[in-house]
Design a protein around this motif. Structure first.
Motif, PDB file in Angstrom:
ATOM      1  N   TYR A  19       0.837  -1.200   0.000  1.00  0.00           N
ATOM      2  CA  TYR A  19       0.000   0.000   0.000  1.00  0.00           C
ATOM      3  C   TYR A  19       0.869   1.246   0.000  1.00  0.00           C
ATOM      4  O   TYR A  19       2.013   1.223   0.451  1.00  0.00           O
ATOM      5  N   GLY A  20       0.299   2.336  -0.488  1.00  0.00           N
ATOM      6  CA  GLY A  20       0.959   3.628  -0.472  1.00  0.00           C
ATOM      7  C   GLY A  20       0.047   4.659   0.172  1.00  0.00           C
ATOM      8  O   GLY A  20      -1.176   4.537   0.116  1.00  0.00           O
ATOM      9  N   VAL A  21       0.652   5.664   0.777  1.00  0.00           N
ATOM     10  CA  VAL A  21      -0.061   6.790   1.354  1.00  0.00           C
ATOM     11  C   VAL A  21       0.399   8.010   0.563  1.00  0.00           C
ATOM     12  O   VAL A  21       1.574   8.370   0.607  1.00  0.00           O
ATOM     13  N   ALA A  22      -0.529   8.590  -0.206  1.00  0.00           N
ATOM     14  CA  ALA A  22      -0.176   9.676  -1.128  1.00  0.00           C
ATOM     15  C   ALA A  22      -0.786  10.994  -0.689  1.00  0.00           C
ATOM     16  O   ALA A  22      -1.876  11.032  -0.126  1.00  0.00           O
ATOM     17  N   ARG A  23      -0.061  12.086  -0.975  1.00  0.00           N
ATOM     18  CA  ARG A  23      -0.557  13.429  -0.692  1.00  0.00           C
ATOM     19  C   ARG A  23      -1.003  14.064  -2.003  1.00  0.00           C
ATOM     20  O   ARG A  23      -0.263  14.099  -2.973  1.00  0.00           O
ATOM     21  N   LEU A  24      -2.244  14.575  -2.002  1.00  0.00           N
ATOM     22  CA  LEU A  24      -2.796  15.262  -3.163  1.00  0.00           C
ATOM     23  C   LEU A  24      -3.080  16.709  -2.781  1.00  0.00           C
ATOM     24  O   LEU A  24      -3.277  17.021  -1.614  1.00  0.00           O
ATOM     25  N   ALA A  25      -3.156  17.562  -3.760  1.00  0.00           N
ATOM     26  CA  ALA A  25      -3.455  18.970  -3.507  1.00  0.00           C
ATOM     27  C   ALA A  25      -4.883  19.111  -2.996  1.00  0.00           C
ATOM     28  O   ALA A  25      -5.786  18.379  -3.420  1.00  0.00           O
ATOM     29  N   ASP A  26      -5.091  20.045  -2.080  1.00  0.00           N
ATOM     30  CA  ASP A  26      -6.434  20.334  -1.587  1.00  0.00           C
ATOM     31  C   ASP A  26      -7.329  20.682  -2.766  1.00  0.00           C
ATOM     32  O   ASP A  26      -6.934  21.425  -3.656  1.00  0.00           O
ATOM     33  N   GLY A  27      -8.508  20.122  -2.789  1.00  0.00           N
ATOM     34  CA  GLY A  27      -9.454  20.390  -3.867  1.00  0.00           C
ATOM     35  C   GLY A  27      -9.202  19.584  -5.120  1.00  0.00           C
ATOM     36  O   GLY A  27      -9.845  19.813  -6.147  1.00  0.00           O
ATOM     37  N   ALA A  28      -8.283  18.607  -5.053  1.00  0.00           N
ATOM     38  CA  ALA A  28      -7.945  17.816  -6.238  1.00  0.00           C
ATOM     39  C   ALA A  28      -9.092  16.906  -6.673  1.00  0.00           C
ATOM     40  O   ALA A  28      -9.117  16.453  -7.799  1.00  0.00           O
ATOM     41  N   GLY A  29     -10.021  16.618  -5.797  1.00  0.00           N
ATOM     42  CA  GLY A  29     -11.104  15.707  -6.137  1.00  0.00           C
ATOM     43  C   GLY A  29     -10.663  14.258  -5.977  1.00  0.00           C
ATOM     44  O   GLY A  29      -9.530  13.964  -5.601  1.00  0.00           O
ATOM     45  N   VAL A  30     -11.574  13.357  -6.284  1.00  0.00           N
ATOM     46  CA  VAL A  30     -11.298  11.934  -6.148  1.00  0.00           C
ATOM     47  C   VAL A  30     -10.563  11.455  -7.402  1.00  0.00           C
ATOM     48  O   VAL A  30     -11.111  11.522  -8.499  1.00  0.00           O
ATOM     49  N   PRO A  31      -9.326  10.987  -7.252  1.00  0.00           N
ATOM     50  CA  PRO A  31      -8.583  10.543  -8.430  1.00  0.00           C
ATOM     51  C   PRO A  31      -9.148   9.226  -8.983  1.00  0.00           C
ATOM     52  O   PRO A  31      -9.559   8.350  -8.222  1.00  0.00           O
ATOM     53  N   GLY A  32      -9.134   9.093 -10.280  1.00  0.00           N
ATOM     54  CA  GLY A  32      -9.658   7.892 -10.926  1.00  0.00           C
ATOM     55  C   GLY A  32      -8.894   6.628 -10.584  1.00  0.00           C
ATOM     56  O   GLY A  32      -9.439   5.533 -10.666  1.00  0.00           O
ATOM     57  N   TRP A  33      -7.647   6.761 -10.177  1.00  0.00           N
ATOM     58  CA  TRP A  33      -6.820   5.597  -9.884  1.00  0.00           C
ATOM     59  C   TRP A  33      -7.022   5.057  -8.466  1.00  0.00           C
ATOM     60  O   TRP A  33      -6.531   3.977  -8.133  1.00  0.00           O
ATOM     61  N   LEU A  34      -7.748   5.765  -7.627  1.00  0.00           N
ATOM     62  CA  LEU A  34      -7.849   5.398  -6.213  1.00  0.00           C
ATOM     63  C   LEU A  34      -8.604   4.092  -5.982  1.00  0.00           C
ATOM     64  O   LEU A  34      -8.117   3.181  -5.318  1.00  0.00           O
ATOM     65  N   ILE A  57      -0.892   4.077  -7.636  1.00  0.00           N
ATOM     66  CA  ILE A  57      -0.516   5.482  -7.484  1.00  0.00           C
ATOM     67  C   ILE A  57       0.421   5.861  -8.628  1.00  0.00           C
ATOM     68  O   ILE A  57       1.483   5.251  -8.796  1.00  0.00           O
ATOM     69  N   PRO A  58       0.044   6.849  -9.419  1.00  0.00           N
ATOM     70  CA  PRO A  58       0.873   7.218 -10.575  1.00  0.00           C
ATOM     71  C   PRO A  58       2.232   7.792 -10.176  1.00  0.00           C
ATOM     72  O   PRO A  58       2.382   8.397  -9.100  1.00  0.00           O
ATOM     73  N   ALA A  59       3.200   7.600 -11.059  1.00  0.00           N
ATOM     74  CA  ALA A  59       4.514   8.208 -10.873  1.00  0.00           C
ATOM     75  C   ALA A  59       4.326   9.723 -10.786  1.00  0.00           C
ATOM     76  O   ALA A  59       3.462  10.295 -11.432  1.00  0.00           O
ATOM     77  N   GLY A  60       5.125  10.353  -9.960  1.00  0.00           N
ATOM     78  CA  GLY A  60       5.049  11.795  -9.805  1.00  0.00           C
ATOM     79  C   GLY A  60       4.145  12.256  -8.685  1.00  0.00           C
ATOM     80  O   GLY A  60       4.178  13.419  -8.306  1.00  0.00           O
ATOM     81  N   VAL A  61       3.326  11.356  -8.148  1.00  0.00           N
ATOM     82  CA  VAL A  61       2.468  11.703  -7.008  1.00  0.00           C
ATOM     83  C   VAL A  61       3.276  11.462  -5.735  1.00  0.00           C
ATOM     84  O   VAL A  61       3.862  10.390  -5.550  1.00  0.00           O
ATOM     85  N   GLU A  62       3.338  12.476  -4.865  1.00  0.00           N
ATOM     86  CA  GLU A  62       4.077  12.340  -3.606  1.00  0.00           C
ATOM     87  C   GLU A  62       3.453  11.238  -2.765  1.00  0.00           C
ATOM     88  O   GLU A  62       2.241  11.229  -2.522  1.00  0.00           O
ATOM     89  N   GLN A  63       4.299  10.289  -2.332  1.00  0.00           N
ATOM     90  CA  GLN A  63       3.771   9.172  -1.548  1.00  0.00           C
ATOM     91  C   GLN A  63       4.824   8.614  -0.616  1.00  0.00           C
ATOM     92  O   GLN A  63       6.008   8.848  -0.788  1.00  0.00           O
ATOM     93  N   GLU A  64       4.344   7.875   0.387  1.00  0.00           N
ATOM     94  CA  GLU A  64       5.200   7.122   1.289  1.00  0.00           C
ATOM     95  C   GLU A  64       4.800   5.662   1.186  1.00  0.00           C
ATOM     96  O   GLU A  64       3.639   5.335   1.018  1.00  0.00           O
ATOM     97  N   GLY A  65       5.752   4.808   1.355  1.00  0.00           N
ATOM     98  CA  GLY A  65       5.469   3.381   1.318  1.00  0.00           C
ATOM     99  C   GLY A  65       6.728   2.622   0.977  1.00  0.00           C
ATOM    100  O   GLY A  65       7.797   3.206   0.882  1.00  0.00           O
ATOM    101  N   PRO A  66       6.636   1.345   0.807  1.00  0.00           N
ATOM    102  CA  PRO A  66       5.397   0.575   0.852  1.00  0.00           C
ATOM    103  C   PRO A  66       4.985   0.241   2.287  1.00  0.00           C
ATOM    104  O   PRO A  66       5.804   0.164   3.183  1.00  0.00           O
ATOM    105  N   TRP A  67       3.682   0.073   2.440  1.00  0.00           N
ATOM    106  CA  TRP A  67       3.059  -0.279   3.710  1.00  0.00           C
ATOM    107  C   TRP A  67       2.391  -1.642   3.573  1.00  0.00           C
ATOM    108  O   TRP A  67       1.888  -1.989   2.502  1.00  0.00           O
ATOM    109  N   ALA A  68       2.360  -2.401   4.657  1.00  0.00           N
ATOM    110  CA  ALA A  68       1.599  -3.648   4.747  1.00  0.00           C
ATOM    111  C   ALA A  68       0.320  -3.342   5.522  1.00  0.00           C
ATOM    112  O   ALA A  68       0.361  -2.653   6.544  1.00  0.00           O
TER     113      ALA A  68
END
Length: 135
Positions: A19-34, A57-68
């Protein structure tokens, strides 16, 4: 006195995949990949945090991981006291980090994949029943 959840009353089921934990911009809406297989969540509080399988999670999206990820299994009400504390305490006492998601049905906890074995050992020592992936 209130009866708190005990580890012996709870179980943890390992979920498959990283799993990944990603940060999106405020107001970005629900991403289609989620949305997709496994657990996924979108939480907003100034910025948006998306949690899902890391391979979505697409390349270029700020994220932390991997998580179990682990699903907490417990009988009882949504607001049963002590469930999150019971699950997080052994991991914290072992010096490990933990990320918690709560849903209407159950709680899901994530630990860094690199610390998965140590977290499982801490939970087992505390009396949790552990199961492997059911997905």
């Amino acid at each position: 006195m209130i009866a708190l959840a005990r580890p012996s009353d709870l179980g943890l089921t390992a979920l498959s995949g990283d799993y990944g934990v990603a940060r999106l911009a405020d107001g970005a809406g629900v991403p289609g990949w989620l949305a997709g297989e496994g657990v996924f969540a979108l939480v907003g509080d100034g910025s948006l945090t998306a949690v899902c399988r890391s391979d979505r999670i697409p390349a270029g999206v700020e994220q932390e991981g991997p998580w179990a990820a682990f699903r907490v299994t417990a009988a009882g009400a949504l607001d049963a006291p002590g469930v999150v504390r019971a699950v997080t305490a052994p991991v914290a006492e072992a010096g490990l980090g933990i990320f918690v998601l709560s849903t209407f049905e159950r709680d899901v906890v994530l630990v860094k994949t690199a610390t998965r074995e140590a977290a499982c050992a801490a939970w087992a020592d505390a009396g949790f029943k552990l199961q492997e992936a059911d997905e």
